[in-house]
Design a protein around this motif. Structure first.
Motif, short mmCIF file in Angstrom:
data_model
loop_
_atom_site.label_atom_id
_atom_site.label_comp_id
_atom_site.label_asym_id
_atom_site.label_seq_id
_atom_site.Cartn_x
_atom_site.Cartn_y
_atom_site.Cartn_z
N MET A 1 2.00 7.97 10.00
CA MET A 1 0.88 8.27 8.99
C MET A 1 0.05 6.82 8.94
SD MET A 1 -0.73 10.07 6.79
CE MET A 1 0.25 11.37 6.94
N ALA B 1 3.80 9.81 2.24
CA ALA B 1 3.10 11.01 3.00
C ALA B 1 3.69 12.46 2.58
CB ALA B 1 2.85 10.83 4.40
N LYS C 1 -3.83 19.37 5.59
CA LYS C 1 -3.47 18.90 7.04
C LYS C 1 -4.71 18.76 7.75
CE LYS C 1 1.39 19.68 7.21
NZ LYS C 1 2.48 20.10 8.43
N ILE D 1 -7.10 15.88 6.31
CA ILE D 1 -6.62 14.58 5.76
C ILE D 1 -5.96 14.15 7.11
CG2 ILE D 1 -5.41 12.90 4.62
CD1 ILE D 1 -6.09 14.56 2.11
N HIS D 2 -4.71 14.79 7.29
CA HIS D 2 -3.67 14.32 8.38
C HIS D 2 -2.70 15.37 8.61
CE1 HIS D 2 -1.20 11.81 10.95
NE2 HIS D 2 -2.19 11.15 11.15
N ASP E 1 0.19 15.00 9.62
CA ASP E 1 1.81 14.77 9.40
C ASP E 1 1.78 14.64 7.79
OD1 ASP E 1 2.28 14.62 11.93
OD2 ASP E 1 1.89 12.29 11.87
#
Length: 92
Positions: A2, A40, A69, A72-73, A75
């Protein structure tokens, strides 16, 4: 890995929950609350008609997790905390 700290994630996660996810759940009498972000892992609590609903697992996976997800990201991990377990996040 992250690339963001938990503090960096707080504002965007909170914004997406408030502006996109919460209104969607509210249409069916449900609600969601962001409790905390640790390593995270986004700890949320489904509330209202989402509590005990047989579709709440799908809501968490295919609406909440998918939205966070994608925005943003990939993971990020989303964890639903049952009512009454807010002070025991380390158990999840």
């Amino acid at each position: 890995m992250m690339p963001f700290s938990d503090e960096d994630l707080q504002s965007p996660v909170s914004s997406i929950i408030k502006t996109k996810i919460a209104p969607m759940l509210a249409r069916d009498g449900g609600a969601i609350q962001l409790l905390e972000i640790r390593d995270a892992r986004v700890f949320v609590q489904l509330q209202g008609s989402c509590v005990g609903c047989s579709a709440s697992g799908s809501t968490l996976k295919y609406i909440v997790e998918k939205e966070l997800k994608a925005a943003i990201h990939p993971d990020l991990e989303i964890v639903n905390v049952p009512i009454g377990m807010e002070d025991k996040l380390e158990e999840f």
